[in-house]
Design a protein around this motif. Structure first.
Motif, PDB file in Angstrom:
ATOM      1  N   UNK A 187      -9.275   2.664   6.335  1.00  0.00           N
ATOM      2  CA  UNK A 187     -10.100   3.715   6.559  1.00  0.00           C
ATOM      3  C   UNK A 187      -9.356   4.949   6.693  1.00  0.00           C
ATOM      4  N   UNK A 188      -8.050   5.041   6.877  1.00  0.00           N
ATOM      5  CA  UNK A 188      -7.092   6.175   6.951  1.00  0.00           C
ATOM      6  C   UNK A 188      -6.951   7.039   5.751  1.00  0.00           C
ATOM      7  N   UNK A 189      -7.923   8.191   5.527  1.00  0.00           N
ATOM      8  CA  UNK A 189      -7.748   8.612   4.267  1.00  0.00           C
ATOM      9  C   UNK A 189      -6.589   9.569   4.179  1.00  0.00           C
ATOM     10  N   UNK A 190      -5.792  10.076   5.208  1.00  0.00           N
ATOM     11  CA  UNK A 190      -4.606  10.743   5.037  1.00  0.00           C
ATOM     12  C   UNK A 190      -3.470   9.607   4.812  1.00  0.00           C
ATOM     13  N   UNK A 191      -3.472   8.482   5.075  1.00  0.00           N
ATOM     14  CA  UNK A 191      -2.428   7.430   4.711  1.00  0.00           C
ATOM     15  C   UNK A 191      -2.953   7.172   3.233  1.00  0.00           C
ATOM     16  N   UNK A 192      -4.013   6.867   2.831  1.00  0.00           N
ATOM     17  CA  UNK A 192      -4.464   6.502   1.322  1.00  0.00           C
ATOM     18  C   UNK A 192      -3.762   7.771   0.381  1.00  0.00           C
ATOM     19  N   UNK A 193      -4.098   9.115   0.978  1.00  0.00           N
ATOM     20  CA  UNK A 193      -3.564  10.056   0.132  1.00  0.00           C
ATOM     21  C   UNK A 193      -2.070  10.002  -0.101  1.00  0.00           C
ATOM     22  N   UNK A 194      -1.473   9.578   0.949  1.00  0.00           N
ATOM     23  CA  UNK A 194       0.241   9.514   0.889  1.00  0.00           C
ATOM     24  C   UNK A 194       0.730   8.361  -0.094  1.00  0.00           C
ATOM     25  N   UNK A 195      -0.091   7.085   0.102  1.00  0.00           N
ATOM     26  CA  UNK A 195       0.203   5.854  -0.857  1.00  0.00           C
ATOM     27  C   UNK A 195      -0.128   6.370  -2.172  1.00  0.00           C
ATOM     28  N   UNK A 196      -1.333   7.090  -2.429  1.00  0.00           N
ATOM     29  CA  UNK A 196      -1.457   7.365  -3.842  1.00  0.00           C
ATOM     30  C   UNK A 196      -0.342   8.438  -4.317  1.00  0.00           C
ATOM     31  N   UNK A 197       0.275   9.515  -3.577  1.00  0.00           N
ATOM     32  CA  UNK A 197       1.305  10.236  -3.870  1.00  0.00           C
ATOM     33  C   UNK A 197       2.360   9.233  -4.451  1.00  0.00           C
ATOM     34  N   UNK A 198       2.757   8.221  -3.491  1.00  0.00           N
ATOM     35  CA  UNK A 198       3.971   7.263  -3.760  1.00  0.00           C
ATOM     36  C   UNK A 198       3.690   6.566  -5.297  1.00  0.00           C
ATOM     37  N   UNK A 199       2.197   6.239  -5.594  1.00  0.00           N
ATOM     38  CA  UNK A 199       1.883   5.747  -6.706  1.00  0.00           C
ATOM     39  C   UNK A 199       1.964   6.634  -7.994  1.00  0.00           C
ATOM     40  N   UNK A 200       1.822   7.791  -7.577  1.00  0.00           N
ATOM     41  CA  UNK A 200       2.064   8.832  -8.730  1.00  0.00           C
ATOM     42  C   UNK A 200       3.396   8.961  -9.074  1.00  0.00           C
ATOM     43  N   UNK A 201       4.564   8.756  -8.235  1.00  0.00           N
ATOM     44  CA  UNK A 201       5.714   8.325  -8.456  1.00  0.00           C
ATOM     45  C   UNK A 201       6.188   7.348  -9.252  1.00  0.00           C
ATOM     46  N   UNK A 202       5.344   6.314  -9.433  1.00  0.00           N
ATOM     47  CA  UNK A 202       5.634   5.050 -10.337  1.00  0.00           C
ATOM     48  C   UNK A 202       5.806   3.876  -9.604  1.00  0.00           C
ATOM     49  N   UNK A 203       5.431   3.883  -8.185  1.00  0.00           N
ATOM     50  CA  UNK A 203       5.663   2.739  -7.215  1.00  0.00           C
ATOM     51  C   UNK A 203       4.242   2.040  -7.107  1.00  0.00           C
ATOM     52  N   UNK A 204       4.090   0.787  -7.593  1.00  0.00           N
ATOM     53  CA  UNK A 204       2.841   0.215  -7.542  1.00  0.00           C
ATOM     54  C   UNK A 204       2.406   0.112  -5.718  1.00  0.00           C
ATOM     55  N   UNK A 205       1.391   0.476  -5.513  1.00  0.00           N
ATOM     56  CA  UNK A 205       0.667   0.070  -4.216  1.00  0.00           C
ATOM     57  C   UNK A 205      -0.209  -1.269  -4.020  1.00  0.00           C
ATOM     58  N   UNK A 206       0.270  -1.955  -2.942  1.00  0.00           N
ATOM     59  CA  UNK A 206      -0.544  -3.255  -2.627  1.00  0.00           C
ATOM     60  C   UNK A 206      -0.766  -3.406  -1.492  1.00  0.00           C
ATOM     61  N   UNK A 207      -1.254  -4.815  -1.035  1.00  0.00           N
ATOM     62  CA  UNK A 207      -1.298  -5.141   0.343  1.00  0.00           C
ATOM     63  C   UNK A 207      -1.210  -6.355   0.396  1.00  0.00           C
ATOM     64  N   UNK A 208      -0.650  -6.809   1.534  1.00  0.00           N
ATOM     65  CA  UNK A 208      -0.604  -8.299   2.019  1.00  0.00           C
ATOM     66  C   UNK A 208      -1.804  -8.549   2.989  1.00  0.00           C
ATOM     67  N   UNK A 209      -2.174  -9.848   3.049  1.00  0.00           N
ATOM     68  CA  UNK A 209      -3.107  -9.871   4.032  1.00  0.00           C
ATOM     69  C   UNK A 209      -2.845 -11.123   4.922  1.00  0.00           C
ATOM     70  N   UNK A 210      -3.361 -11.055   5.968  1.00  0.00           N
ATOM     71  CA  UNK A 210      -3.178 -12.416   6.901  1.00  0.00           C
ATOM     72  C   UNK A 210      -4.272 -12.570   7.824  1.00  0.00           C
ATOM     73  N   UNK A 211      -4.314 -13.982   8.303  1.00  0.00           N
ATOM     74  CA  UNK A 211      -5.136 -14.236   9.294  1.00  0.00           C
ATOM     75  C   UNK A 211      -6.488 -14.695   8.664  1.00  0.00           C
ATOM     76  N   UNK A 212      -7.480 -15.333   9.753  1.00  0.00           N
ATOM     77  CA  UNK A 212      -8.646 -15.970   9.137  1.00  0.00           C
ATOM     78  C   UNK A 212      -9.575 -15.277   8.511  1.00  0.00           C
ATOM     79  N   UNK A 213      -9.427 -13.582   8.757  1.00  0.00           N
ATOM     80  CA  UNK A 213     -10.167 -12.769   7.994  1.00  0.00           C
ATOM     81  C   UNK A 213      -9.601 -12.166   6.508  1.00  0.00           C
ATOM     82  N   UNK A 214      -8.634 -12.994   5.960  1.00  0.00           N
ATOM     83  CA  UNK A 214      -8.133 -12.663   4.626  1.00  0.00           C
ATOM     84  C   UNK A 214      -9.087 -12.169   3.678  1.00  0.00           C
TER      85      UNK A 214
END
Length: 323
Positions: A153-180
């Motif tokens: 839910x951190x929109x500032x973080x999302x904007x920074x991740x999108x900026x990294x994506x704009x540089x050519x780095x794919x953005x992903x996530x790993x998940x963990x725990x019973x709520x994967x």
């Protein structure tokens, strides 16, 4: 995106990636480490082991390698290997941020890593990752996302991740725990400027733990890449530790339980890459046999007997000792 290079790779071995969690630090929650690692587990010995594995993996056609900021010196080890192998331009490199390594190169440390998904941690760790990996960083994932993570839910973080994506780095996530599954569905909905933020999903999926399967299939259907971690359940699906059904199928096919366990993962049409967490070249070799194993419906039905409820699986995982 750089990660898409795997789709055009010339060898099916690219469907197996090499994870460096087991060889980037002296302590990890994997069974059998006392047998698998060099005596003393000094930095230089572990660097040499990581490089041996990278040599063997690349030689056999593996074209994806997975690491993380919290895997001790794994990024450093990989950086050194890449510098010594400038021809390996087709190797896709993924790393993760969100955990900080705190064990001080001790297998018996009271704390091995601390989780923090805040923007401040991202800013610090992306700088550290890029300092070591430079423009070889193809995929950067949030490490062990759960439904309650502020990273969703951190929109500032999302904007920074999108900026990294704009540089050519794919953005992903790993998940963990019973709520994967819930974490995957929530992350699928995250957008920046009308575009999906997370292009890859890495989850635990194996003979024991299958709860994330439908969510991963949905992610694949939405055009995201799916990576599978812990296909051997931290060693619980390898060797004599494997359940009877897995060992029986391995015996029938003239192979090892770890190969059967990874073949179970790879038979899913929505899996792009399954990670080998090998700590030895011999383990990597048997893991790669998974690519040619014929798991028919009758054998798959027998493996169903080993499945565990998600909460039970994650309780057992939490009880594994760091060693």
């Amino acid at each position: 995106m750089p990660f898409a290079r795997l789709a055009a790779a010339p060898t099916p071995v690219s469907r197996v990636g090499l994870g460096l969690a087991a060889v980037g630090r002296p302590g990890y929650l994997n069974l059998g480490r006392e047998r698998d690692l060099p005596p003393g587990r000094g930095v230089e010995d572990m660097r040499a082991r990581a490089h041996d594995l990278l040599d063997a993996a690349y030689e056999q056609g593996v074209r994806y390698v997975d690491t993380a900021r919290s895997y001790g010196r794994a990024e450093e080890f990989l950086s050194g290997w890449l510098a010594a192998h400038p021809q390996a331009t087709d190797l896709v490199v993924g790393s993760k941020w969100g955990y900080t390594y705190t064990a001080g190169w001790r297998a018996d440390a009271a704390s091995h890593e601390v989780k923090d998904h805040t923007l401040a941690t991202y800013e610090r760790q992306v700088a550290e990752s890029r300092d070591l990996l430079g423009d070889r960083l193809d995929l950067y994932q949030i490490h062990s996302l759960t439904p309650e993570s502020p990273a969703l839910t951190d929109r500032a973080l999302h904007e920074r991740l999108a900026a990294l994506a704009a540089e050519g780095v794919t953005i992903g996530c790993s998940v963990s725990g019973p709520g994967q599954a819930a974490a995957i569905h929530e992350a699928l909905a995250v957008e920046v400027a009308g575009q999906p933020l997370f292009r890859t999903f890495q989850a635990t999926y194996n003979v024991y733990e299958r709860s994330a399967g439908p969510a991963l299939e949905a992610a694949h259907g939405a055009g995201r890449a799916v990576l599978i971690k812990e296909g051997l359940a931290n060693g619980r699906l390898a060797g004599e530790a494997a359940p009877t059904a897995v060992r029986a199928v391995a015996g029938e096919l003239g192979t090892t339980p770890d190969a059967v366990a990874l073949a179970f993962v790879l038979r899913a049409p929505w899996v792009e890459v399954a990670l080998s967490g090998a700590a030895t070249v011999a383990q990597l070799d048997t893991n790669l046999r998974a690519l040619s194993l014929p798991l028919d419906e009758e054998r798959l039905e027998r493996l169903d007997a080993a499945a565990e409820e998600a909460g039970e699986y994650w309780r057992k995982r939490a009880a594994l000792p760091w060693q």
